[in-house]
Design an enzyme around this catalytic site. Structure first.
Site, PDB file in Angstrom:
ATOM      1  N   SER A 142     -60.450   8.682  -3.517  1.00  0.00           N
ATOM      2  CA  SER A 142     -59.070   8.556  -3.047  1.00  0.00           C
ATOM      3  C   SER A 142     -58.855   9.565  -1.939  1.00  0.00           C
ATOM      4  O   SER A 142     -59.582  10.559  -1.825  1.00  0.00           O
ATOM      5  CB  SER A 142     -58.112   8.846  -4.215  1.00  0.00           C
ATOM      6  OG  SER A 142     -56.788   9.020  -3.765  1.00  0.00           O
ATOM      7  N   TYR A 155     -54.808  14.948 -10.893  1.00  0.00           N
ATOM      8  CA  TYR A 155     -55.445  13.808 -10.226  1.00  0.00           C
ATOM      9  C   TYR A 155     -56.245  14.258  -9.017  1.00  0.00           C
ATOM     10  O   TYR A 155     -57.394  13.844  -8.818  1.00  0.00           O
ATOM     11  CB  TYR A 155     -54.380  12.792  -9.820  1.00  0.00           C
ATOM     12  CG  TYR A 155     -54.938  11.529  -9.215  1.00  0.00           C
ATOM     13  CD1 TYR A 155     -55.823  10.722  -9.931  1.00  0.00           C
ATOM     14  CD2 TYR A 155     -54.589  11.131  -7.922  1.00  0.00           C
ATOM     15  CE1 TYR A 155     -56.340   9.557  -9.370  1.00  0.00           C
ATOM     16  CE2 TYR A 155     -55.085   9.976  -7.368  1.00  0.00           C
ATOM     17  CZ  TYR A 155     -55.964   9.190  -8.095  1.00  0.00           C
ATOM     18  OH  TYR A 155     -56.482   8.037  -7.549  1.00  0.00           O
TER      19      TYR A 155
END
Length: 257
Positions: A142, A155
């Site tokens: 990501s 995250y």
């Protein structure tokens, strides 16, 4: 469970295939001529996906389980074909708490599935990928693996670690016939990602995309994955960062409100 045309010369394994980017990737790989091994925890969604594909095998497995991944490896090894592609797509986010009030169980889950899940499946299937003589490992990280933001500590830490795994693996496999590709999506609107992150709060999840007319969708990322995997094998796309036009950077998003 397999579709009627399971035998093929090219096998692709996709984790987290029951929905979102994983399901879209499975469909596009199937259309590109791969026999797709679709891996996920939810048997009902996997069955629905596999029956819609021309050549596929469903394996119900949790990438955080050693036993499940061992069984996955056995299934893949028993298929008639060359194991050429692994798409480490299983992952996700939980919560948006600041570090000082972090829910460590959420952090644990994010590390287990994003980082250790990727390592576990890669370890299990690497011998088969190398044996093919044209293996490719795709790690779906990501833009959160490249930059941090408030409320995203767990995250971003997990995705930074996943990015580090991809980079390290590429160095360690240098000279062997296995490519390592990292895909880093920005804002992607899927049915489940944000909803799961915010504990099922659909309103909070929708706010993430509010005013963004054209966020990325699962099919956009699947298209990127398939493109990198189908380049001539001497071409390695080390890292592909992809955002919607409206997102210039992690904190710079054009919204029409």
């Amino acid at each position: 469970m397999s579709s009627p045309h399971a035998a093929t010369s090219r096998i692709a394994v996709v984790t987290g295939a029951s929905s979102g980017i994983g399901a879209a990737t499975a469909r596009q790989l199937d259309a590109s001529g791969f026999h797709v091994v679709a891996v996920a925890r939810r048997a009902d969604l996997l069955k629905s996906l596999v029956t819609s594909l021309s050549s596929a095998t469903a394996v119900v497995a949790d990438v955080t389980s050693d036993a499940d991944v061992s069984r996955l490896s056995e299934v893949v090894a028993g298929l008639d074909g060359s194991v050429e592609l692994l798409v480490n797509n299983a992952g996700g986010a939980l919560g948006a708490d600041p570090v000082e009030s972090a829910d460590l169980s959420d952090w644990q889950w994010m590390f287990d599935v994003n980082v250790l899940g990727t390592v576990r499946v890669t370890k299990a299937l690497l011998p088969l990928l190398e044996r093919s003589g044209r293996g490719t490992i795709v790690v779906l990280s990501s833009t959160a693996g490249l930059i941090v933001y408030e409320g995203g500590g767990g995250y971003t830490a997990a995705k930074h670690a996943q990015t580090a795994v991809a980079e390290t693996l590429r160095l360690e496999l240098n000279g062997r016939l296995v490519r390592v590709v990292e895909i880093d999506p920005g804002m992607v609107k899927t049915d489940e990602f944000a909803v799961k992150r915010f504990g099922g709060d659909a309103e909070q999840a929708a706010a993430v995309y509010a005013g963004v007319e054209f966020p990325l969708v699962a099919e956009d990322i699947a298209d990127c994955i398939v493109w990198t995997a189908t380049r001539p094998h001497h071409v390695n796309i080390d890292r592909l960062v992809v955002r919607p036009l409206a997102q210039a950077a992690q904190h710079k998003v054009h919204r029409v409100l």
